[in-house]
Design a protein around this motif. Sequence first.
Motif, short mmCIF file in Angstrom:
data_model
loop_
_atom_site.label_atom_id
_atom_site.label_comp_id
_atom_site.label_asym_id
_atom_site.label_seq_id
_atom_site.Cartn_x
_atom_site.Cartn_y
_atom_site.Cartn_z
N PHE A 246 26.84 22.72 103.16
CA PHE A 246 27.95 21.78 103.19
C PHE A 246 27.63 20.53 104.01
O PHE A 246 28.49 19.92 104.63
N LEU B 93 41.89 16.26 94.20
CA LEU B 93 40.81 16.42 93.22
C LEU B 93 41.38 16.66 91.83
O LEU B 93 40.88 16.13 90.84
N PHE C 123 29.67 30.90 92.83
CA PHE C 123 29.90 29.91 93.89
C PHE C 123 29.53 30.51 95.24
O PHE C 123 28.78 29.91 96.02
N ARG D 133 43.39 18.72 99.54
CA ARG D 133 42.16 18.34 98.82
C ARG D 133 42.24 18.75 97.36
O ARG D 133 41.88 17.99 96.47
N PHE D 134 42.70 19.97 97.14
CA PHE D 134 42.79 20.50 95.77
C PHE D 134 43.67 19.61 94.91
O PHE D 134 43.33 19.27 93.78
N GLU E 66 34.53 21.90 111.16
CA GLU E 66 35.22 22.79 110.23
C GLU E 66 35.98 21.99 109.17
O GLU E 66 35.96 22.33 107.99
N SER E 67 36.64 20.91 109.61
CA SER E 67 37.40 20.09 108.67
C SER E 67 36.50 19.48 107.61
O SER E 67 36.81 19.51 106.40
N ARG F 291 44.98 22.09 104.57
CA ARG F 291 43.98 21.06 104.28
C ARG F 291 43.40 21.24 102.88
O ARG F 291 43.26 20.28 102.12
N LEU F 292 43.07 22.47 102.55
CA LEU F 292 42.49 22.74 101.23
C LEU F 292 43.49 22.46 100.12
O LEU F 292 43.12 21.97 99.05
N ILE G 99 26.32 28.44 96.54
CA ILE G 99 26.72 27.21 97.23
C ILE G 99 26.92 27.48 98.71
O ILE G 99 27.92 28.09 99.12
N THR H 117 26.48 18.05 102.37
CA THR H 117 26.82 17.00 101.40
C THR H 117 28.05 17.46 100.63
O THR H 117 28.39 18.63 100.65
N LYS H 118 28.71 16.53 99.93
CA LYS H 118 29.87 16.97 99.17
C LYS H 118 29.61 17.10 97.67
O LYS H 118 30.51 17.42 96.91
N LEU I 267 35.38 22.13 105.18
CA LEU I 267 36.42 22.48 104.21
C LEU I 267 36.55 21.43 103.11
O LEU I 267 36.65 21.76 101.92
N ASP I 268 36.52 20.15 103.50
CA ASP I 268 36.63 19.08 102.50
C ASP I 268 35.49 19.16 101.48
O ASP I 268 35.70 19.06 100.27
N ARG I 269 34.30 19.33 101.99
CA ARG I 269 33.14 19.38 101.09
C ARG I 269 33.15 20.64 100.25
O ARG I 269 32.76 20.64 99.07
N CYS I 270 33.58 21.72 100.86
CA CYS I 270 33.63 22.99 100.13
C CYS I 270 34.61 22.88 98.96
O CYS I 270 34.32 23.32 97.84
N ALA I 271 35.77 22.27 99.22
CA ALA I 271 36.76 22.09 98.14
C ALA I 271 36.16 21.24 97.02
O ALA I 271 36.28 21.56 95.84
#
Lengths: 91, 91, 91, 99, 99, 99
Positions: free
Chosen positions: A44, B78, A37, B74-75, E57-58, B70-71, A41, A46-47, E61-65
């Motif tokens: 960022f 998901l 990863f 999201r985690f 940054e936000s 935040r992560l 990767i 795109t998601k 982070l969302d896309r990275c997750a």
Amino acid sequence: MNMNFNDTEQRELNSRLERKQMREMLTTYQNLLQGCFDECINDFSTKSIQSREEGCLMRCLDKRQKASERLTARFQELNQQMADKGGAPGQ
Amino acid sequence: MNMNFNDTEQRELNSRLERKQMREMLTTYQNLLQGCFDECINDFSTKSIQSREEGCLMRCLDKRQKASERLTARFQELNQQMADKGGAPGQ
Amino acid sequence: MNMNFNDTEQRELNSRLERKQMREMLTTYQNLLQGCFDECINDFSTKSIQSREEGCLMRCLDKRQKASERLTARFQELNQQMADKGGAPGQ
Amino acid sequence: MSFLFGGGRPQPSSAEKIAQAEMEFEMVMDAFSRLNSSCTRKCLPTDYREGELNKAESVCLDRCAAKFVEVSLKVSEKFQQDAANARGGQAGSGGMFGM
Amino acid sequence: MSFLFGGGRPQPSSAEKIAQAEMEFEMVMDAFSRLNSSCTRKCLPTDYREGELNKAESVCLDRCAAKFVEVSLKVSEKFQQDAANARGGQAGSGGMFGM
Amino acid sequence: MSFLFGGGRPQPSSAEKIAQAEMEFEMVMDAFSRLNSSCTRKCLPTDYREGELNKAESVCLDRCAAKFVEVSLKVSEKFQQDAANARGGQAGSGGMFGM
């Protein structure tokens, strides 16, 4: 290490080592995943994973796994050579 | 994982998971501390923290903690989406 | 932490801490080994260690070990100062 | 570490007391191991031209250790402050070192 | 995580069931901790000029997750596929997330 | 690993023997995991243009593994020597591999 285990001890030991080995396998798996990863990767904007990233990822997993298998074989050989020379166990 | 636990098992499991979670929290705390130390403290011409370093440190802690929250959100989302799609648990 | 342990508890605790300390020592040992390997061994045109590499390795081990001893002494002093000021234990 | 452990709980059992003492011990060892890795990285050049610590390196290590401990205290205070604010105003008291 | 655990074994004992649940829990925590460290590294600049997360940054982070989780799934599928191929042809089924 | 464990202690109990064997096993696994991460880092380029190991990479991995093990032995000898010197002169004997 020259220890004698009776049957009960051996069973207890085996079950503990099995659990440790399972945990180690899982750590190896997660290291592989995180390593690839981190290296593949980096976009960022795109998601979703891009096809270029996915290609890198798959090759990374393949190559690292092959490297790991090769290193395991070498490690065991070297370990065996040590044992034969009367050095320390290591296994 | 579709396991049924009876009450005794559930209690034992909970107490183990609690301990693991506590340990994980402490590791997270120490990671945060070390990460911000590494990034903000780089001047060893004095033995006390400079105000510039302290500012960096506090912003680093704030920002990383917010990122972590935040992560986490999201985690979980998901993870939930996976579970809904009938994928694997992950929780 | 102001806990009172009876003899049985103290014995159990000591044996656990001893095992943890042993494990920590081994981890420190392996960190040292890997750290110096990473920094000193970079030539893979041969399969044996070169004398230049060996020199680097030995100096690396010596210096890092001395650094570690020095830091241990400082850490204990600072820890003691905290305790004297009525701060938290840390030991 | 009262802000993490205990804090108004009933009398702990033997196993709990031992587990807590064990965890505190681990935390101190972990704190030292992190201090060690950070300060070694920050203060030792990686060419290893000599096995002895020279004056500059020694001074750097001493200051680095002091700063690491100072940072630990500041971070702990900040967390306690944040936790107190979250609970509704009153500040936590007492430092906590080593974690 | 059926491809790693269980899979046709007889009824597990209490201790085994607990150990398995414990390990799965650990795996999820470990997965998150890795996601956290990777995405923090990739998305936060290290100068820390402000304590707030800004918009860019936000979003990062969302896309990275999301990407981390997608990668986890892809890797898990690949491993199951490889394992199935090794067993002699039939593909594994069912995703696995968090490890 | 006689220089770390045992060494003149009385007959160990079952639990002690098991704990010791467990720790040795862990050490070997840890040694391999470090060899793996160091040699992967040193020998594999990070662009991943192909999934196969090429000749140069394979040779590098083999030599890296051999050097890692050689370093392990040297470090172990050095530690035993240092320990022997500290005890007052006589050198330790017997190599120790895997840690």
